[in-house]
Structure formats: C-alpha cells, structure tokens
Scaffold this motif. Structure first.
Motif, short mmCIF file in Angstrom:
data_model
loop_
_atom_site.label_atom_id
_atom_site.label_comp_id
_atom_site.label_asym_id
_atom_site.label_seq_id
_atom_site.Cartn_x
_atom_site.Cartn_y
_atom_site.Cartn_z
N LEU A 92 80.94 119.59 100.56
CA LEU A 92 81.18 118.31 99.88
C LEU A 92 82.42 117.64 100.45
O LEU A 92 82.47 116.41 100.60
CB LEU A 92 81.33 118.53 98.38
CG LEU A 92 81.69 117.31 97.54
CD1 LEU A 92 80.66 116.19 97.71
CD2 LEU A 92 81.81 117.69 96.06
N GLU A 93 83.43 118.44 100.77
CA GLU A 93 84.68 117.89 101.30
C GLU A 93 84.43 117.15 102.61
O GLU A 93 84.96 116.06 102.84
CB GLU A 93 85.72 118.99 101.49
CG GLU A 93 86.26 119.60 100.21
CD GLU A 93 85.23 120.47 99.47
OE1 GLU A 93 85.34 120.58 98.23
OE2 GLU A 93 84.32 121.02 100.14
N GLU A 94 83.62 117.75 103.49
CA GLU A 94 83.29 117.09 104.75
C GLU A 94 82.42 115.86 104.52
O GLU A 94 82.56 114.85 105.21
CB GLU A 94 82.58 118.07 105.68
CG GLU A 94 83.48 119.14 106.27
CD GLU A 94 84.59 118.55 107.13
OE1 GLU A 94 84.29 117.65 107.95
OE2 GLU A 94 85.75 118.97 106.96
N CYS A 95 81.55 115.95 103.53
CA CYS A 95 80.68 114.83 103.19
C CYS A 95 81.51 113.62 102.76
O CYS A 95 81.20 112.48 103.11
CB CYS A 95 79.73 115.27 102.08
SG CYS A 95 78.37 114.14 101.77
N GLU A 96 82.58 113.86 102.02
CA GLU A 96 83.42 112.78 101.51
C GLU A 96 84.11 112.00 102.63
O GLU A 96 84.48 110.84 102.44
CB GLU A 96 84.49 113.36 100.58
CG GLU A 96 83.95 113.85 99.25
CD GLU A 96 85.00 114.55 98.42
OE1 GLU A 96 85.05 114.27 97.22
OE2 GLU A 96 85.77 115.37 98.98
N LYS A 97 84.26 112.63 103.81
CA LYS A 97 84.91 111.96 104.93
C LYS A 97 84.02 110.90 105.55
O LYS A 97 84.50 110.02 106.26
CB LYS A 97 85.31 112.99 105.99
CG LYS A 97 86.34 114.01 105.52
CD LYS A 97 86.62 115.04 106.60
CE LYS A 97 87.62 116.09 106.12
NZ LYS A 97 87.86 117.13 107.16
N GLN A 98 82.71 110.98 105.30
CA GLN A 98 81.77 110.08 105.95
C GLN A 98 81.03 109.16 104.99
O GLN A 98 80.58 108.08 105.38
CB GLN A 98 80.71 110.90 106.72
CG GLN A 98 81.30 111.81 107.78
CD GLN A 98 80.21 112.52 108.53
OE1 GLN A 98 79.59 111.94 109.43
NE2 GLN A 98 79.94 113.77 108.17
N PHE A 99 80.91 109.58 103.72
CA PHE A 99 80.07 108.85 102.78
C PHE A 99 80.83 108.36 101.56
O PHE A 99 81.84 108.94 101.16
CB PHE A 99 78.91 109.74 102.31
CG PHE A 99 77.99 110.17 103.42
CD1 PHE A 99 77.05 109.28 103.92
CD2 PHE A 99 78.07 111.44 103.96
CE1 PHE A 99 76.21 109.66 104.95
CE2 PHE A 99 77.23 111.83 104.99
CZ PHE A 99 76.29 110.93 105.48
N VAL A 100 80.28 107.32 100.94
CA VAL A 100 80.75 106.88 99.63
C VAL A 100 80.10 107.80 98.60
O VAL A 100 78.86 107.89 98.52
CB VAL A 100 80.34 105.42 99.37
CG1 VAL A 100 80.74 105.01 97.96
CG2 VAL A 100 80.95 104.51 100.42
N ILE A 101 80.91 108.50 97.81
CA ILE A 101 80.40 109.45 96.82
C ILE A 101 80.65 108.87 95.43
O ILE A 101 81.77 108.91 94.91
CB ILE A 101 81.09 110.83 96.94
CG1 ILE A 101 81.07 111.33 98.39
CG2 ILE A 101 80.42 111.83 96.00
CD1 ILE A 101 79.70 111.65 98.91
N HIS A 102 79.63 108.29 94.83
CA HIS A 102 79.77 107.77 93.47
C HIS A 102 79.90 108.94 92.49
O HIS A 102 79.53 110.07 92.81
CB HIS A 102 78.56 106.91 93.11
CG HIS A 102 78.43 105.67 93.96
ND1 HIS A 102 79.37 104.67 93.96
CD2 HIS A 102 77.45 105.28 94.83
CE1 HIS A 102 78.99 103.71 94.78
NE2 HIS A 102 77.84 104.05 95.33
#
Length: 214
Positions: A64-74
């Motif tokens: 999830l941490e890596e995902c947050e670097k690329q995506f908008v996480i509502h």
C-alpha cells in the motif's frame, strides 16, 4: 499449492527486468507477467491472449505504501486495502498525474491495481520494475466448453504452444485450487463501487465500508 523457492522468484524477477515474460501460480489461476513499463513485452501478452487493448492489464503493487506514491487513495480505497491487501481484491485507482500513468502504457487510467499474496506478491516485491499481469488464457474464453484460465502447468504449456507466446520462466506451483477471479472495486472516486464479484465477497466489502455496496 506447491511452494516456490526464493531462488526461483529471484530468477523470475531478473527475467522481468530484462523485458521477458514470466508465469507464476496464484491460488486463483496462473498469471502471465511483464514489466509494466515495457510496451513490447506487454503487447506480446495482448497479442497472444487476443486481448483488446482497451482491457488493461493488472498492476501488481508491492505494498500500500508503494501504491500511495503513484495513485490517489481515497478514504474508502484505503479502508479496503487495509482490510484485504495482500489478497484477492483489485481496485481501479486514479494516477496521481498523467506523467506517472504514461510510464505504464498497458495498465490504463484509472489503473486496475492489486497487492497479491503468494508468489505473485513476492515477485512484485523482488522485481526492480513494476509488474503487469493477467490470467493465462485466450481473452473472452468463457464458453461452456472453454477451459478458462490455466490452473496447472500443463494448461499453461498448451496456451503457450497454441499462441506462440514466449515465456522465459514458468514457476510450477501445482494445481491452483480456488479457480475464481479477483474481486474488482472501482475506487477512482471517493464512493467505492463494486465492479465484479470474486473471492472477496460483496458482504465483506460492505462490512468494511459500513454501508451497502452495490
């Protein structure tokens, strides 16, 4: 399932980085993987599967941490990720910017994103390049007599033989027992919406979000 060694996964990760295709088992199906930034490698998957280009591949994120670097996480997307990742849930997420999304031309916008458990998740963590994946089968292969996505190495080999797709590394995990898809939730807007049911039940999604998800 049959265990996959760290050495095998390291070999698969290096092959991905070199622009080659690899196939790994999951509890659901066998998945064919490529470097998500390598358009030629991804196109060989589209061509072999006869998959429409509009039907993007899945981006497998290490965490999830890596995902947050690329995506908008509502907020609702974060709730689902914290409840079901790593696991059998995929989310449609918006890129933080057009430039970030452009580096993954076979993934699309919003991007279908998951954080998988098992060998696929380990591969995504070990590879020094983003991993795009999809099931090993001809796209739209869902007729009554169709075999569906591969659940054994034998079925993988028949797919490769019939399509001419070249996979450098094939990891044998035995039989994939679940034979069901990822659940897909559209989290491109603040209100999450169920797109496809799968191993994560609709009631489980509703329970996490505290509201009925249709």
């Amino acid at each position: 399932m049959r265990p996959i060694t760290a050495e095998q996964l390291n070999t698969a990760a290096r092959a991905l980085e070199a622009g080659e295709l690899v196939i790994v088992p999951t509890e659901r199906w066998y998945m064919i993987c490529a470097d998500a930034t390598n358009l030629a490698a991804c196109n060989s998957i589209f061509d072999g599967k006869q998959r429409p280009r509009a039907k993007s591949l899945v981006l497998v994120t290490p965490s999830l941490e890596e995902c947050e670097k690329q995506f908008v996480i509502h907020p609702e997307a974060r709730q689902l990720a914290e409840a079901f990742w790593p696991g059998d849930l995929a989310m449609l997420l918006p890129w933080q910017s057009v430039d970030v999304g452009a580096r993954h031309p076979a993934v699309g916008s919003p991007a279908l994103t998951t954080n998988s458990s098992g060998p696929l998740g380990v591969l995504a963590t070990a590879a020094r390049t983003p991993v795009a994946a999809t099931t090993v089968n001809i796209s739209g292969d869902a007729g009554v007599d169709a075999p569906g996505p591969a659940i054994t190495v034998g079925e993988v080999q028949r797919f490769l033989d019939s399509t001419g797709v070249k996979a450098t590394v094939i990891l044998d995990g035995g039989v994939s027992p679940a034979a069901n898809h990822l659940t897909i939730v559209d989290c491109s807007t603040p209100a999450a919406r169920l797109v496809r049911t799968g191993l994560v039940h609709q009631r489980a999604i509703s329970a996490v979000l505290g509201r009925q998800v249709e």
